[in-house]
Design a protein around this motif. Structure first.
Motif, PDB file in Angstrom:
ATOM      1  N   TYR A  35     -27.652  -3.113   8.506  1.00 57.62           N
ATOM      2  CA  TYR A  35     -26.441  -3.710   7.929  1.00 57.62           C
ATOM      3  C   TYR A  35     -26.618  -5.220   7.780  1.00 57.62           C
ATOM      4  CZ  TYR A  35     -21.537  -4.833   7.115  1.00 57.62           C
ATOM      5  OH  TYR A  35     -20.370  -5.300   6.563  1.00 57.62           O
ATOM      6  N   ALA A  36     -27.180  -5.858   8.792  1.00 56.06           N
ATOM      7  CA  ALA A  36     -27.383  -7.304   8.734  1.00 56.06           C
ATOM      8  C   ALA A  36     -28.311  -7.681   7.579  1.00 56.06           C
ATOM      9  CB  ALA A  36     -27.948  -7.811  10.060  1.00 56.06           C
ATOM     10  N   MET A  37     -29.391  -6.924   7.384  1.00 50.99           N
ATOM     11  CA  MET A  37     -30.340  -7.236   6.330  1.00 50.99           C
ATOM     12  C   MET A  37     -29.800  -6.895   4.946  1.00 50.99           C
ATOM     13  SD  MET A  37     -34.155  -6.463   7.848  1.00 50.99           S
ATOM     14  CE  MET A  37     -33.939  -4.723   8.197  1.00 50.99           C
ATOM     15  N   ARG A  38     -28.923  -5.906   4.877  1.00 49.89           N
ATOM     16  CA  ARG A  38     -28.391  -5.481   3.582  1.00 49.89           C
ATOM     17  C   ARG A  38     -27.168  -6.287   3.153  1.00 49.89           C
ATOM     18  NH1 ARG A  38     -27.040  -0.884   5.019  1.00 49.89           N
ATOM     19  NH2 ARG A  38     -24.775  -0.871   4.735  1.00 49.89           N
ATOM     20  N   ILE A  39     -26.308  -6.634   4.125  1.00 44.98           N
ATOM     21  CA  ILE A  39     -25.006  -7.225   3.797  1.00 44.98           C
ATOM     22  C   ILE A  39     -24.871  -8.669   4.280  1.00 44.98           C
ATOM     23  CG2 ILE A  39     -22.509  -6.989   4.063  1.00 44.98           C
ATOM     24  CD1 ILE A  39     -23.776  -4.733   2.424  1.00 44.98           C
ATOM     25  N   LEU A  40     -25.179  -8.924   5.544  1.00 43.27           N
ATOM     26  CA  LEU A  40     -24.871 -10.228   6.135  1.00 43.27           C
ATOM     27  C   LEU A  40     -25.821 -11.323   5.678  1.00 43.27           C
ATOM     28  CD1 LEU A  40     -23.986  -9.144   9.785  1.00 43.27           C
ATOM     29  CD2 LEU A  40     -22.443  -9.445   7.828  1.00 43.27           C
ATOM     30  N   ASP A  41     -27.109 -11.006   5.560  1.00 45.27           N
ATOM     31  CA  ASP A  41     -28.102 -11.994   5.128  1.00 45.27           C
ATOM     32  C   ASP A  41     -29.245 -11.261   4.437  1.00 45.27           C
ATOM     33  OD1 ASP A  41     -29.900 -14.013   4.715  1.00 45.27           O
ATOM     34  OD2 ASP A  41     -29.907 -14.762   6.777  1.00 45.27           O
ATOM     35  N   PRO A  42     -29.085 -10.941   3.147  1.00 49.04           N
ATOM     36  CA  PRO A  42     -30.102 -10.167   2.432  1.00 49.04           C
ATOM     37  C   PRO A  42     -31.480 -10.821   2.396  1.00 49.04           C
ATOM     38  CG  PRO A  42     -28.028 -10.169   1.214  1.00 49.04           C
ATOM     39  CD  PRO A  42     -27.882 -11.165   2.325  1.00 49.04           C
ATOM     40  N   THR A  43     -31.560 -12.140   2.632  1.00 49.86           N
ATOM     41  CA  THR A  43     -32.875 -12.785   2.645  1.00 49.86           C
ATOM     42  C   THR A  43     -33.744 -12.263   3.787  1.00 49.86           C
ATOM     43  OG1 THR A  43     -32.211 -14.659   4.056  1.00 49.86           O
ATOM     44  CG2 THR A  43     -31.861 -14.884   1.674  1.00 49.86           C
ATOM     45  N   LEU A  44     -33.104 -11.709   4.820  1.00 50.98           N
ATOM     46  CA  LEU A  44     -33.862 -11.208   5.963  1.00 50.98           C
ATOM     47  C   LEU A  44     -34.656  -9.945   5.635  1.00 50.98           C
ATOM     48  CD1 LEU A  44     -31.206 -11.649   8.807  1.00 50.98           C
ATOM     49  CD2 LEU A  44     -33.195 -13.096   8.345  1.00 50.98           C
ATOM     50  N   ALA A  45     -34.250  -9.246   4.579  1.00 51.23           N
ATOM     51  CA  ALA A  45     -34.902  -7.978   4.251  1.00 51.23           C
ATOM     52  C   ALA A  45     -36.387  -8.159   3.961  1.00 51.23           C
ATOM     53  CB  ALA A  45     -34.206  -7.316   3.068  1.00 51.23           C
ATOM     54  N   SER A  46     -36.767  -9.301   3.406  1.00 56.57           N
ATOM     55  CA  SER A  46     -38.181  -9.556   3.100  1.00 56.57           C
ATOM     56  C   SER A  46     -38.899 -10.267   4.244  1.00 56.57           C
ATOM     57  CB  SER A  46     -38.299 -10.392   1.825  1.00 56.57           C
ATOM     58  OG  SER A  46     -37.676 -11.660   1.999  1.00 56.57           O
ATOM     59  N   GLN A  47     -38.138 -10.743   5.214  1.00 51.75           N
ATOM     60  CA  GLN A  47     -38.723 -11.518   6.306  1.00 51.75           C
ATOM     61  C   GLN A  47     -38.911 -10.722   7.590  1.00 51.75           C
ATOM     62  OE1 GLN A  47     -37.092 -15.712   6.574  1.00 51.75           O
ATOM     63  NE2 GLN A  47     -35.513 -14.812   5.272  1.00 51.75           N
ATOM     64  N   LEU A  48     -38.172  -9.634   7.728  1.00 54.71           N
ATOM     65  CA  LEU A  48     -38.166  -8.863   8.975  1.00 54.71           C
ATOM     66  C   LEU A  48     -38.417  -7.393   8.706  1.00 54.71           C
ATOM     67  CD1 LEU A  48     -34.981 -10.378  10.684  1.00 54.71           C
ATOM     68  CD2 LEU A  48     -37.364 -11.042  11.072  1.00 54.71           C
ATOM     69  N   PHE A  59     -37.117 -17.257  11.582  1.00 51.44           N
ATOM     70  CA  PHE A  59     -37.494 -18.676  11.560  1.00 51.44           C
ATOM     71  C   PHE A  59     -38.602 -19.020  12.552  1.00 51.44           C
ATOM     72  CE2 PHE A  59     -32.785 -19.504  10.367  1.00 51.44           C
ATOM     73  CZ  PHE A  59     -33.038 -19.118   9.062  1.00 51.44           C
ATOM     74  N   GLY A  60     -39.126 -18.003  13.261  1.00 55.42           N
ATOM     75  CA  GLY A  60     -40.214 -18.235  14.188  1.00 55.42           C
ATOM     76  C   GLY A  60     -39.795 -18.800  15.531  1.00 55.42           C
ATOM     77  N   ARG A  61     -38.515 -18.749  15.858  1.00 56.54           N
ATOM     78  CA  ARG A  61     -38.028 -19.280  17.130  1.00 56.54           C
ATOM     79  C   ARG A  61     -38.028 -18.223  18.234  1.00 56.54           C
ATOM     80  NH1 ARG A  61     -32.912 -22.287  14.232  1.00 56.54           N
ATOM     81  NH2 ARG A  61     -34.144 -23.848  13.085  1.00 56.54           N
ATOM     82  N   ALA A  62     -38.285 -16.988  17.877  1.00 56.60           N
ATOM     83  CA  ALA A  62     -38.452 -15.894  18.840  1.00 56.60           C
ATOM     84  C   ALA A  62     -39.419 -14.904  18.214  1.00 56.60           C
ATOM     85  CB  ALA A  62     -37.118 -15.227  19.155  1.00 56.60           C
ATOM     86  N   ASP A  63     -40.114 -14.163  19.065  1.00 55.33           N
ATOM     87  CA  ASP A  63     -41.070 -13.178  18.562  1.00 55.33           C
ATOM     88  C   ASP A  63     -40.387 -11.899  18.114  1.00 55.33           C
ATOM     89  OD1 ASP A  63     -43.417 -14.756  19.179  1.00 55.33           O
ATOM     90  OD2 ASP A  63     -43.061 -14.254  21.290  1.00 55.33           O
ATOM     91  N   THR A  98     -24.762 -13.274  18.470  1.00 57.26           N
ATOM     92  CA  THR A  98     -24.732 -12.099  17.597  1.00 57.26           C
ATOM     93  C   THR A  98     -26.133 -11.616  17.270  1.00 57.26           C
ATOM     94  OG1 THR A  98     -24.801 -13.351  15.519  1.00 57.26           O
ATOM     95  CG2 THR A  98     -22.616 -12.991  16.525  1.00 57.26           C
ATOM     96  N   THR A  99     -26.207 -10.379  16.818  1.00 57.77           N
ATOM     97  CA  THR A  99     -27.485  -9.828  16.377  1.00 57.77           C
ATOM     98  C   THR A  99     -28.003 -10.584  15.162  1.00 57.77           C
ATOM     99  OG1 THR A  99     -27.000  -7.632  17.255  1.00 57.77           O
ATOM    100  CG2 THR A  99     -28.612  -7.755  15.462  1.00 57.77           C
ATOM    101  N   LEU A 100     -27.122 -10.998  14.261  1.00 60.69           N
ATOM    102  CA  LEU A 100     -27.551 -11.760  13.092  1.00 60.69           C
ATOM    103  C   LEU A 100     -28.249 -13.051  13.516  1.00 60.69           C
ATOM    104  CD1 LEU A 100     -27.643 -12.213  10.049  1.00 60.69           C
ATOM    105  CD2 LEU A 100     -25.372 -13.269  10.219  1.00 60.69           C
ATOM    106  N   GLN A 101     -27.687 -13.757  14.484  1.00 56.14           N
ATOM    107  CA  GLN A 101     -28.331 -14.976  14.976  1.00 56.14           C
ATOM    108  C   GLN A 101     -29.709 -14.662  15.555  1.00 56.14           C
ATOM    109  OE1 GLN A 101     -25.404 -16.367  17.750  1.00 56.14           O
ATOM    110  NE2 GLN A 101     -24.365 -17.657  16.243  1.00 56.14           N
ATOM    111  N   ALA A 102     -29.808 -13.569  16.295  1.00 54.48           N
ATOM    112  CA  ALA A 102     -31.088 -13.182  16.887  1.00 54.48           C
ATOM    113  C   ALA A 102     -32.122 -12.870  15.810  1.00 54.48           C
ATOM    114  CB  ALA A 102     -30.883 -11.969  17.797  1.00 54.48           C
ATOM    115  N   MET A 103     -31.698 -12.164  14.775  1.00 58.45           N
ATOM    116  CA  MET A 103     -32.615 -11.836  13.690  1.00 58.45           C
ATOM    117  C   MET A 103     -33.063 -13.094  12.948  1.00 58.45           C
ATOM    118  SD  MET A 103     -30.713  -8.362  12.351  1.00 58.45           S
ATOM    119  CE  MET A 103     -31.786  -8.131  10.927  1.00 58.45           C
ATOM    120  N   GLN A 104     -32.155 -14.019  12.747  1.00 61.17           N
ATOM    121  CA  GLN A 104     -32.523 -15.273  12.083  1.00 61.17           C
ATOM    122  C   GLN A 104     -33.500 -16.083  12.926  1.00 61.17           C
ATOM    123  OE1 GLN A 104     -28.510 -16.631  11.455  1.00 61.17           O
ATOM    124  NE2 GLN A 104     -28.450 -15.916   9.339  1.00 61.17           N
TER     125      GLN A 104
END
Length: 249
Positions: A183-196, A168-172, A158-164
């Motif tokens: 949508y992923a940053m807003r709803i699925l995993d809001p912690t990503l909004a500050s990381q990506l 986490f530094g496992r892909a550039d 999934t795109t969420l897995q790719a973003m995570q």
């Protein structure tokens, strides 16, 4: 009367055609894979794409049964006539071998995604050679990128897995529709909004379509009815209202 109907049915069978009683239309089986906000089992109307498809067909006088299933099953089911319509599609020439596309009903930009603070800017696909890029297995992004087997692609579900993975530094980098990323940053995993953050420079702009299996009875008529109803809904604002339910601010 029964005898006449029986003869008609026999003739239709012998000729390999489909006879429908006037005013009777088939129930259309529409599917899409899990790709929020465009499609998702837990989304209102099962997502933007299936919501639009259902409403457009309803205006055209057809009934739709929709479902969200894995991509591999969609492709197998469409080839075996288990499913009639596939939603949430970018245009792909390979799929036109067994699917006929409708007019588009939405457009979205495809961008790379990076960790916050990085300074990537998209210039060309070959310029991505130095980077590890997390991509969805079987996903379509942009023709040149999809064909670029010289890139270091890491496949996920999934795109969420790719973003995570990027967070986490496992892909550039990763990439997808900006609507999917937001949508992923807003709803699925809001912690990503500050990381990506989204990388400047779009790879492409893609239209969202539905497509019908090309052996569906009266396919040309049904697609024509869909496109005509879609045009009416675009003109009277109904389409925009549906889109706003899914991607509006």
């Amino acid at each position: 009367m029964k005898k006449c109907l029986s003869l008609l049915a026999l003739a239709a069978t012998l000729l390999g055609t489909v006879v429908q009683v006037a005013g009777d239309t088939p129930t259309i089986r529409a599917v899409a894979d899990e790709w929020p906000p465009f499609s998702g089992a837990g989304l209102p109307g099962r997502g933007l794409s299936l919501d639009v498809i259902t409403e457009v067909f309803a205006r055209a006088g057809y009934t739709v049964e929709s479902d969200v299933v894995p991509w591999a099953r969609i492709m197998d089911g469409a080839r075996r006539s288990e499913f009639d319509v596939v939603g949430s599609l970018f245009l792909d020439e390979e799929l036109t071998a067994f699917l006929d596309y409708s007019d588009p009903f939405y457009a979205t930009d495809v961008h790379l995604v990076q960790r916050t603070g990085e300074t990537y800017t998209f210039t060309s696909v070959p310029a991505l050679r130095p980077y590890t890029i997390a991509v969805g297995d079987g996903f379509l992004y942009e023709d040149e990128f999809d064909r670029a087997d010289y890139l270091n692609k890491v496949f996920v579900t999934t795109t969420l897995q790719a973003m995570q993975m990027v967070a986490f530094g496992r892909a550039d980098l990763t990439l997808d529709s900006v609507d999917v990323v937001n949508y992923a940053m807003r709803i699925l995993d809001p912690t990503l909004a500050s990381q990506l953050e989204i990388v400047p420079g779009a790879l492409t702009s893609q239209n969202i379509h539905m497509a019908m299996r090309n052996d569906f009875p009266n396919r040309d008529q049904v697609l024509g009815d869909f496109n005509a109803a879609l045009a009416d809904m675009r003109a009277d604002g109904t389409l925009d209202a549906i889109l706003d339910r899914h991607v509006g601010d």
